[in-house]
Design a protein around this motif. Structure first.
Motif, PDB file in Angstrom:
ATOM      1  N   HIS A  63       0.788  -1.229   0.000  1.00 34.90           N
ATOM      2  CA  HIS A  63       0.000   0.000   0.000  1.00 34.90           C
ATOM      3  C   HIS A  63       0.822   1.281   0.000  1.00 34.90           C
ATOM      4  N   ARG A  64       2.111   1.203   0.282  1.00 35.40           N
ATOM      5  CA  ARG A  64       2.912   2.419   0.462  1.00 35.40           C
ATOM      6  C   ARG A  64       3.314   3.126  -0.824  1.00 35.40           C
ATOM      7  N   GLN A  65       3.593   2.361  -1.878  1.00 38.75           N
ATOM      8  CA  GLN A  65       4.032   2.996  -3.123  1.00 38.75           C
ATOM      9  C   GLN A  65       3.642   2.137  -4.310  1.00 38.75           C
ATOM     10  N   PRO A  66       3.482   2.762  -5.485  1.00 38.21           N
ATOM     11  CA  PRO A  66       3.116   1.983  -6.669  1.00 38.21           C
ATOM     12  C   PRO A  66       4.181   0.927  -6.972  1.00 38.21           C
ATOM     13  N   PRO A  67       3.754  -0.257  -7.402  1.00 40.62           N
ATOM     14  CA  PRO A  67       4.719  -1.322  -7.669  1.00 40.62           C
ATOM     15  C   PRO A  67       5.505  -1.132  -8.959  1.00 40.62           C
ATOM     16  N   LEU A  68       5.001  -0.306  -9.864  1.00 41.10           N
ATOM     17  CA  LEU A  68       5.683  -0.052 -11.136  1.00 41.10           C
ATOM     18  C   LEU A  68       5.612   1.428 -11.465  1.00 41.10           C
ATOM     19  N   GLN A  69       6.600   1.902 -12.209  1.00 43.48           N
ATOM     20  CA  GLN A  69       6.647   3.288 -12.652  1.00 43.48           C
ATOM     21  C   GLN A  69       6.421   3.339 -14.159  1.00 43.48           C
ATOM     22  N   PRO A  70       6.053   4.523 -14.695  1.00 43.36           N
ATOM     23  CA  PRO A  70       5.896   4.643 -16.144  1.00 43.36           C
ATOM     24  C   PRO A  70       7.151   4.151 -16.867  1.00 43.36           C
ATOM     25  N   GLY A  71       6.940   3.480 -17.993  1.00 46.26           N
ATOM     26  CA  GLY A  71       8.040   2.918 -18.759  1.00 46.26           C
ATOM     27  C   GLY A  71       8.263   1.437 -18.477  1.00 46.26           C
ATOM     28  N   HIS A  72       7.825   0.973 -17.316  1.00 41.17           N
ATOM     29  CA  HIS A  72       7.927  -0.447 -16.978  1.00 41.17           C
ATOM     30  C   HIS A  72       6.729  -1.181 -17.569  1.00 41.17           C
ATOM     31  N   THR A  73       6.785  -2.514 -17.610  1.00 38.67           N
ATOM     32  CA  THR A  73       5.681  -3.307 -18.148  1.00 38.67           C
ATOM     33  C   THR A  73       5.037  -4.131 -17.040  1.00 38.67           C
ATOM     34  N   LEU A  74       3.786  -4.518 -17.268  1.00 35.41           N
ATOM     35  CA  LEU A  74       3.089  -5.371 -16.301  1.00 35.41           C
ATOM     36  C   LEU A  74       3.794  -6.712 -16.153  1.00 35.41           C
ATOM     37  N   ALA A  75       4.440  -7.179 -17.211  1.00 39.94           N
ATOM     38  CA  ALA A  75       5.160  -8.456 -17.150  1.00 39.94           C
ATOM     39  C   ALA A  75       6.280  -8.418 -16.113  1.00 39.94           C
ATOM     40  N   GLU A  76       6.830  -7.242 -15.853  1.00 36.19           N
ATOM     41  CA  GLU A  76       7.888  -7.115 -14.857  1.00 36.19           C
ATOM     42  C   GLU A  76       7.378  -7.357 -13.438  1.00 36.19           C
ATOM     43  N   TYR A  77       6.070  -7.208 -13.236  1.00 36.10           N
ATOM     44  CA  TYR A  77       5.498  -7.401 -11.900  1.00 36.10           C
ATOM     45  C   TYR A  77       5.188  -8.868 -11.620  1.00 36.10           C
ATOM     46  N   ILE A  78       4.992  -9.658 -12.662  1.00 37.70           N
ATOM     47  CA  ILE A  78       4.553 -11.048 -12.477  1.00 37.70           C
ATOM     48  C   ILE A  78       5.498 -11.863 -11.604  1.00 37.70           C
ATOM     49  N   PRO A  79       6.820 -11.696 -11.637  1.00 40.32           N
ATOM     50  CA  PRO A  79       7.647 -12.511 -10.748  1.00 40.32           C
ATOM     51  C   PRO A  79       7.601 -12.108  -9.275  1.00 40.32           C
ATOM     52  N   HIS A  92      -4.222   0.562 -10.268  1.00 41.74           N
ATOM     53  CA  HIS A  92      -4.899   0.388 -11.555  1.00 41.74           C
ATOM     54  C   HIS A  92      -4.142   1.028 -12.710  1.00 41.74           C
ATOM     55  N   THR A  93      -4.217   0.359 -13.862  1.00 40.94           N
ATOM     56  CA  THR A  93      -3.777   0.923 -15.135  1.00 40.94           C
ATOM     57  C   THR A  93      -4.809   0.521 -16.185  1.00 40.94           C
ATOM     58  N   PRO A  94      -5.077   1.372 -17.171  1.00 37.31           N
ATOM     59  CA  PRO A  94      -6.011   0.989 -18.223  1.00 37.31           C
ATOM     60  C   PRO A  94      -5.432  -0.069 -19.178  1.00 37.31           C
ATOM     61  N   LEU A  95      -4.127  -0.331 -19.082  1.00 34.57           N
ATOM     62  CA  LEU A  95      -3.493  -1.323 -19.955  1.00 34.57           C
ATOM     63  C   LEU A  95      -3.933  -2.740 -19.619  1.00 34.57           C
ATOM     64  N   THR A  96      -4.015  -3.583 -20.653  1.00 34.72           N
ATOM     65  CA  THR A  96      -4.202  -5.017 -20.453  1.00 34.72           C
ATOM     66  C   THR A  96      -3.046  -5.800 -21.077  1.00 34.72           C
ATOM     67  N   ASP A  97      -2.285  -5.158 -21.950  1.00 34.31           N
ATOM     68  CA  ASP A  97      -1.135  -5.804 -22.587  1.00 34.31           C
ATOM     69  C   ASP A  97       0.015  -5.865 -21.587  1.00 34.31           C
ATOM     70  N   TYR A  99       3.114  -6.474 -22.073  1.00 37.49           N
ATOM     71  CA  TYR A  99       4.434  -6.090 -22.568  1.00 37.49           C
ATOM     72  C   TYR A  99       4.532  -4.644 -23.063  1.00 37.49           C
ATOM     73  N   SER A 100       3.440  -3.902 -23.005  1.00 36.16           N
ATOM     74  CA  SER A 100       3.484  -2.479 -23.372  1.00 36.16           C
ATOM     75  C   SER A 100       3.955  -1.670 -22.173  1.00 36.16           C
ATOM     76  N   PRO A 101       4.826  -0.679 -22.391  1.00 30.91           N
ATOM     77  CA  PRO A 101       5.270   0.157 -21.266  1.00 30.91           C
ATOM     78  C   PRO A 101       4.119   0.977 -20.699  1.00 30.91           C
ATOM     79  N   LEU A 102       4.111   1.136 -19.400  1.00 31.75           N
ATOM     80  CA  LEU A 102       3.083   1.964 -18.764  1.00 31.75           C
ATOM     81  C   LEU A 102       3.253   3.413 -19.228  1.00 31.75           C
TER      82      LEU A 102
END
Length: 110
Positions: A63-79, A92-97, A99-102
């Motif tokens: 809850h303290r900080q976003p897990p990803l910053q702009p330019g990173h991908t959702l795939a980077e969070y999966i591990p 939340h992000t509107p992205l569903t892909d 591998y697309s950068p945030l």
């Protein structure tokens, strides 16, 4: 006497939990006072009262900080795999892909 609701519901196309597991369309319940995630369920494609459809992807993370910053991908969070004692927030992000950068920062669901 009625009491004010202290939680709200959101639905999305994809959900990535704190263990990095990817789920299809899901619903979450968020406490409006603490902003923490109370419950997660798969979306059964029936209209649920008082549920806001936000689409995109919701990530469950610390809850303290976003897990990803702009330019990173959702795939980077999966591990990721957070400790079970972490208080989870929904980001939340509107992205569903995966591998697309945030294009913009993640938004915390209130």
């Amino acid at each position: 006497m009625t009491f004010p609701t202290t939680h709200t519901h959101y639905a999305c196309h994809r959900l990535i939990d704190q263990h990095g597991t990817l789920y299809p369309a899901s619903m979450i319940r968020v406490d409006t006072l603490t902003h923490s995630v109370l419950k997660v369920t798969l979306f059964d494609y029936t209209e649920q009262p008082f549920t806001q459809w936000v689409g995109g992807t919701i990530l469950l993370a610390d809850h303290r900080q976003p897990p990803l910053q702009p330019g990173h991908t959702l795939a980077e969070y999966i591990p990721q795999d957070l400790s079970p004692t972490s208080t989870l927030a929904a980001w939340h992000t509107p992205l569903t892909d995966l591998y697309s950068p945030l294009p913009a920062p993640l938004v915390r669901m209130m």
